[in-house]
Design a protein around this motif. Structure first.
Motif, PDB file in Angstrom:
ATOM      1  N   THR A 149       0.833  -1.206   0.000  1.00  0.00           N
ATOM      2  CA  THR A 149       0.000   0.000   0.000  1.00  0.00           C
ATOM      3  C   THR A 149       0.867   1.255   0.000  1.00  0.00           C
ATOM      4  O   THR A 149       0.596   2.211  -0.744  1.00  0.00           O
ATOM      5  CB  THR A 149      -0.921   0.002   1.225  1.00  0.00           C
ATOM      6  N   PHE A 150       1.923   1.264   0.826  1.00  0.00           N
ATOM      7  CA  PHE A 150       2.829   2.413   0.869  1.00  0.00           C
ATOM      8  C   PHE A 150       3.450   2.671  -0.499  1.00  0.00           C
ATOM      9  O   PHE A 150       3.538   3.819  -0.950  1.00  0.00           O
ATOM     10  CB  PHE A 150       3.926   2.170   1.911  1.00  0.00           C
ATOM     11  N   MET A 151       3.867   1.598  -1.170  1.00  0.00           N
ATOM     12  CA  MET A 151       4.489   1.760  -2.488  1.00  0.00           C
ATOM     13  C   MET A 151       3.498   2.297  -3.515  1.00  0.00           C
ATOM     14  O   MET A 151       3.845   3.139  -4.351  1.00  0.00           O
ATOM     15  CB  MET A 151       5.070   0.423  -2.945  1.00  0.00           C
ATOM     16  N   LEU A 152       2.244   1.825  -3.447  1.00  0.00           N
ATOM     17  CA  LEU A 152       1.233   2.309  -4.387  1.00  0.00           C
ATOM     18  C   LEU A 152       0.948   3.791  -4.172  1.00  0.00           C
ATOM     19  O   LEU A 152       0.871   4.577  -5.120  1.00  0.00           O
ATOM     20  CB  LEU A 152      -0.052   1.494  -4.226  1.00  0.00           C
ATOM     21  N   LEU A 153       0.810   4.198  -2.907  1.00  0.00           N
ATOM     22  CA  LEU A 153       0.540   5.602  -2.613  1.00  0.00           C
ATOM     23  C   LEU A 153       1.742   6.472  -2.936  1.00  0.00           C
ATOM     24  O   LEU A 153       1.592   7.611  -3.430  1.00  0.00           O
ATOM     25  CB  LEU A 153       0.135   5.765  -1.147  1.00  0.00           C
ATOM     26  N   ALA A 154       2.953   5.951  -2.684  1.00  0.00           N
ATOM     27  CA  ALA A 154       4.159   6.699  -3.044  1.00  0.00           C
ATOM     28  C   ALA A 154       4.234   6.875  -4.558  1.00  0.00           C
ATOM     29  O   ALA A 154       4.597   7.952  -5.055  1.00  0.00           O
ATOM     30  CB  ALA A 154       5.397   5.978  -2.519  1.00  0.00           C
ATOM     31  N   GLY A 155       3.895   5.820  -5.300  1.00  0.00           N
ATOM     32  CA  GLY A 155       3.887   5.923  -6.754  1.00  0.00           C
ATOM     33  C   GLY A 155       2.858   6.925  -7.258  1.00  0.00           C
ATOM     34  O   GLY A 155       3.103   7.673  -8.211  1.00  0.00           O
ATOM     35  N   MET A 156       1.714   6.958  -6.609  1.00  0.00           N
ATOM     36  CA  MET A 156       0.675   7.911  -6.992  1.00  0.00           C
ATOM     37  C   MET A 156       1.134   9.347  -6.724  1.00  0.00           C
ATOM     38  O   MET A 156       0.899  10.252  -7.535  1.00  0.00           O
ATOM     39  CB  MET A 156      -0.601   7.600  -6.208  1.00  0.00           C
ATOM     40  N   THR A 157       1.805   9.553  -5.586  1.00  0.00           N
ATOM     41  CA  THR A 157       2.331  10.883  -5.267  1.00  0.00           C
ATOM     42  C   THR A 157       3.409  11.283  -6.266  1.00  0.00           C
ATOM     43  O   THR A 157       3.459  12.440  -6.711  1.00  0.00           O
ATOM     44  CB  THR A 157       2.901  10.898  -3.836  1.00  0.00           C
ATOM     45  N   ALA A 158       4.288  10.325  -6.627  1.00  0.00           N
ATOM     46  CA  ALA A 158       5.333  10.610  -7.618  1.00  0.00           C
ATOM     47  C   ALA A 158       4.720  10.970  -8.966  1.00  0.00           C
ATOM     48  O   ALA A 158       5.205  11.871  -9.665  1.00  0.00           O
ATOM     49  CB  ALA A 158       6.257   9.405  -7.748  1.00  0.00           C
ATOM     50  N   PHE A 159       3.654  10.268  -9.322  1.00  0.00           N
ATOM     51  CA  PHE A 159       2.966  10.577 -10.582  1.00  0.00           C
ATOM     52  C   PHE A 159       2.373  11.984 -10.540  1.00  0.00           C
ATOM     53  O   PHE A 159       2.442  12.739 -11.510  1.00  0.00           O
ATOM     54  CB  PHE A 159       1.875   9.535 -10.820  1.00  0.00           C
ATOM     55  N   PHE A 160       1.817  12.344  -9.392  1.00  0.00           N
ATOM     56  CA  PHE A 160       1.274  13.684  -9.191  1.00  0.00           C
ATOM     57  C   PHE A 160       2.378  14.729  -9.367  1.00  0.00           C
ATOM     58  O   PHE A 160       2.192  15.764 -10.008  1.00  0.00           O
ATOM     59  CB  PHE A 160       0.673  13.763  -7.785  1.00  0.00           C
TER      60      PHE A 160
END
Length: 298
Positions: A8-19
């Motif tokens: 979950t942390f990696m998915l949210l981190a990836g979403m933030t990086a995409f943002f």
């Protein structure tokens, strides 16, 4: 950190990086830093206000001890009993005035959790089926899915708005006109993929743990069949206005989006029912049709 928490942390981190990447395309390094600050602020806001934010979006009303409607009082008492069985603090209990049968859970942790069911769900399902649905929602609380799902909804909505912002300003950014059009098309799709990756696996797990909490997998299976059938025929206006929250519901509330494909926020309901039947060791079909017991409002 558990494997599920790390994922979950990696998915949210990836979403933030995409943002941040979208911010960079729009405004260079300064745009990326601004996007990071905005994403951090939104995550903090979602963490602190996740329950109230989503409940307001859907016009939910809390059921208090002074509630006079007997069916609502019974629904709230059943939730408290299920929470005890799940070894959880009692959540706040809400009802949403909409004819589509559905439910969701929200909150930053089990001590600040809330569950909500629609009037359509209470009307169409019998008491055991309602209990099965609420046990599923309490499983999300127990698994600490509720915060992740709310933060994901917040970031997904923000990515969609940022993509529209890029299209509005056209070529007046580093991406150019073609890049802006591509962002407007593909950024929301990428956000939906992340939502799907987070939501679909969690629904199966919540079905399994919810069935264990209640002890009757077939009650949840029957509820899922009834909700799926009615949800496809009934509009949920609040959900249509806030599509980024669709993955939080037990069944996709967006009318007509019932395909189990790459962009679906929920696994196929038939597959979920099949897994619950395996848990119950039942070969008999799920009870449905006009002869099935109705809810306390039905």
């Amino acid at each position: 950190m558990t494997a599920n928490g790390l994922r979950t942390f990696m998915l949210l981190a990836g979403m933030t990086a995409f943002f941040m990447g979208i911010g960079y395309l729009l405004g260079g390094p300064a745009g990326a830093m601004l996007a990071l600050v905005v994403a951090a602020g939104m995550n903090l806001f979602a963490w602190w206000n996740s329950a109230d934010m989503v409940l307001r979006m859907h016009g939910a009303r809390e059921i208090t001890p002074s509630e006079t409607h007997p069916a609502l009082r019974q629904y709230a008492l059943d939730v408290q009993h299920l929470a005890q069985r799940a070894d959880l603090p009692p959540p706040r209990v809400f009802v949403i005035e909409t004819d589509q049968p559905n439910a969701f859970a929200t909150g930053r942790d089990p001590s600040h959790a809330a569950v909500a069911a629609t009037t359509g769900l209470l009307a169409r399902l019998n008491r055991e089926e309602v209990q099965g649905v609420m046990a599923h929602e309490l499983a999300h609380v127990k698994n600490r899915d509720t915060l992740t799902m709310t933060v994901t909804a917040t970031l997904a909505g923000a990515i969609g708005m940022l993509a529209n912002f890029a299209l509005f300003f056209g070529g007046n950014n580093r991406a150019g006109l073609i890049g802006s059009i591509a962002l407007a098309i593909f950024a929301p799709m990428a956000a939906m993929l992340v939502q799907s990756a987070i939501s679909r696996a969690r629904e199966y797990e919540a079905d399994r743990i919810g069935a264990q909490i209640m002890g009757k997998p077939m009650a949840l299976a029957s509820a899922l069949e009834k909700i799926e059938r009615s949800a496809r025929q009934t509009l949920n206006p609040a959900a249509e206005r806030n599509p980024a929250t669709a993955h939080m519901f037990i069944i996709n509330p967006l009318n007509g989006r019932n395909m189990d494909n790459l962009f679906s926020t929920h696994p196929d309901t038939a597959n979920r029912i099949a897994k619950l039947r395996e848990m119950a060791g039942a070969a008999a079909p799920v009870q449905s049709g006009p002869w099935a017991p109705r809810g306390p409002w039905g």
